[in-house]
Design a protein around this motif. Structure first.
Motif, PDB file in Angstrom:
ATOM      1  N   UNK A 159       0.833  -1.213   0.000  1.00 37.07           N
ATOM      2  CA  UNK A 159       0.000   0.000   0.000  1.00 37.07           C
ATOM      3  C   UNK A 159       0.872   1.269   0.000  1.00 37.07           C
ATOM      4  N   UNK A 160       1.908   1.237   0.831  1.00 36.07           N
ATOM      5  CA  UNK A 160       2.768   2.407   0.980  1.00 36.07           C
ATOM      6  C   UNK A 160       3.568   2.653  -0.313  1.00 36.07           C
ATOM      7  N   UNK A 161       4.028   1.578  -0.930  1.00 37.18           N
ATOM      8  CA  UNK A 161       4.763   1.726  -2.202  1.00 37.18           C
ATOM      9  C   UNK A 161       3.822   2.263  -3.276  1.00 37.18           C
ATOM     10  N   UNK A 162       2.581   1.759  -3.311  1.00 36.45           N
ATOM     11  CA  UNK A 162       1.597   2.262  -4.296  1.00 36.45           C
ATOM     12  C   UNK A 162       1.302   3.744  -4.079  1.00 36.45           C
ATOM     13  N   UNK A 163       1.342   4.163  -2.803  1.00 31.67           N
ATOM     14  CA  UNK A 163       1.053   5.572  -2.489  1.00 31.67           C
ATOM     15  C   UNK A 163       2.225   6.483  -2.862  1.00 31.67           C
ATOM     16  N   UNK A 164       3.352   5.885  -3.293  1.00 25.78           N
ATOM     17  CA  UNK A 164       4.459   6.699  -3.813  1.00 25.78           C
ATOM     18  C   UNK A 164       5.597   6.934  -2.833  1.00 25.78           C
ATOM     19  N   UNK A 165       5.583   6.259  -1.682  1.00 24.31           N
ATOM     20  CA  UNK A 165       6.680   6.455  -0.722  1.00 24.31           C
ATOM     21  C   UNK A 165       7.886   5.621  -1.156  1.00 24.31           C
ATOM     22  N   UNK A 166       9.062   6.277  -1.209  1.00 24.97           N
ATOM     23  CA  UNK A 166      10.265   5.568  -1.634  1.00 24.97           C
ATOM     24  C   UNK A 166      11.143   5.159  -0.463  1.00 24.97           C
TER      25      UNK A 166
END
Ligand code: FMN
Length: 397
Positions: free
Chosen positions: A149-156
């Motif tokens: 979810x966090x990767x999909x939200x754009x967090x690197x």
């Protein structure tokens, strides 16, 4: 008086702390302000930073100076980041998005806590090193779903917090009955009633829920029930193998938060951490743990050059940031300091606080004869003592 005029009188973190104390019910202020046990570690973080001196230098050309520098792969306006602080949304509605906006305006990045109210998808996008803070849960399927979810939200960048195998015991919260806030007794009701501005805002915005608990019906319906549920899900068996498991599943930058000795730092880096945070959770976990400024040189010596070193615990002024850099940190996280500003004076208050911090850092560096903060790390890597170091009453002496 306009907000701008009112804020012009704020001159230090302590001013924002007092504003937060006035605005928040005591039960919430103590949750933010307090630490574990007798709060000796929490106090030592601040006291040892105060005891760490800076060495003034004269007869140097400091007319051209810069605070900016690169850490976590991104250029920042200063070596500072807003660290993960849970429950921000309880102190003031919309605080997490406000924190991200204020950070970006100041040219720095921010980290969203697992205990946040705001969904990661709903946060303003920044310069690229905004981070999400994870607790590895007993249920690895659920942990993996959070990562996706966090990767999909754009967090690197992912911060994994490793100093919470069990929850610290905070006496102020026990005494105040924090867990009973949704079933308040007379004392809690009187506390809430004497803070009408906070109550009115809560009535307007409704009671918050924890964003991670969406889709976890067994976590309960109120923020505090959900927070207690999440705390109970944190895996006390999380170890070196667990960290390697996480490294294999997270493609972005991995930062291990909650390191206080060389051995743990080496384990984190051997497992593939890109950075470690020298942190004792602001003295909210193990009371009796040493202060972070005391632990910093040992950790820096153990892993410097292999991983970046972030630092937190007791940072209240720009001079504290400089002290941490001179003792081996690449950058610092703010914790309570920025939460006081947000809770006490909102987004505008945080913007003013970050401006103040930058001005203090600039003045401290200039008076130590330092023109570039990037130069401190370079000097260190080359085995040189940067100007400003060599403190009079160092915590590490
Ligand atoms: C109210 C509060 C909530 C916090 N929540 C989290 C959290 O959810 N995750 C985490 O890794 N650290 C959390 N921390 C710890 C901070 O990230 C940071 O390590 C600490 O506040 C630094 O110390 P300082 O407050 O003295 O600057 C929290 C700290 C406070 C004060």
């Amino acid at each position: 008086m306009t907000a701008g005029n009112r804020l012009a009188r704020f001159a230090s973190c302590e001013d924002f702390r007092r504003a937060a104390q006035r605005r928040l019910p005591r039960i919430l202020f103590d949750y933010l302000d307090g630490g574990a046990g007798g709060e000796t570690t929490m106090a030592a973080n601040i006291a040892d930073l105060e005891r760490t001196g800076l060495e003034p230098r004269a007869l140097r050309d400091v007319s051209s100076r810069t605070l900016d520098g690169t850490f976590l792969g991104v250029r920042h306006a200063m070596p500072v980041m807003l660290g993960p602080v849970g429950s921000l949304g309880l102190f003031r509605a919309g605080s997490e998005a406000a924190a991200f906006r204020a950070a970006h305006r100041a040219g720095v990045s921010a980290c969203l806590s697992s205990f946040a109210v705001t969904r990661p998808e709903d946060l303003p996008q920044g310069s690229g090193s905004d981070a999400f803070q994870l607790y590895v849960l007993k249920d690895r399927g659920r942990t993996q779903a959070i990562l996706e979810r966090v990767a999909r939200a754009g967090f690197g960048t992912l911060f994994v917090t490793v100093d919470t195998a069990v929850s610290g015991i905070r006496e102020r919260d026990l005494r105040n009955g924090l867990r009973r806030i949704t079933r308040p007794d007379l004392r809690i009701l009187a506390d809430l009633a004497s803070h009408p501005r906070w109550c009115m805002e809560r009535l307007r915005h409704g009671l918050p829920a924890m964003m991670l608990a969406e889709g976890w019906p067994e976590a309960g319906g109120t923020y505090l029930e959900q927070a207690a549920f999440l705390a109970g899900q944190i895996d006390p068996a999380f170890d070196r193998d667990g960290l390697c498991w996480l490294r294999a599943r997270w493609r972005g930058r991995l930062v291990v938060k909650g390191i206080l000795c060389a051995q743990d730092a080496r384990i984190a880096v051997d497992c593939g951490a890109d950075a470690v945070v020298v942190s004792n959770h602001g003295g909210r976990q193990l009371d009796g743990a040493r202060s972070t400024i005391r632990a910093l040189p040992e950790v820096a010596e153990a892993v410097s050059g292999r991983a970046e070193i972030l630092f937190d615990g007791g940072i209240r002024r720009g001079g504290d940031v400089l002290k941490a850099l001179l003792n081996g940190a690449d950058a610092c996280l703010l914790g309570r300091a920025y939460a006081y500003a947000l809770a006490g004076a909102g987004e505008e208050g945080l913007t003013v606080f970050l401006r103040l911090l930058a001005a203090e850092l600039d003045a401290a560096a200039a008076l130590c004869g330092i023109t570039s903060l990037d130069g401190i790390a370079k000097d260190r890597r080359n085995g040189l003592k940067p100007p400003g170091a060599g403190a009079t009453d160092s915590a590490n002496a």
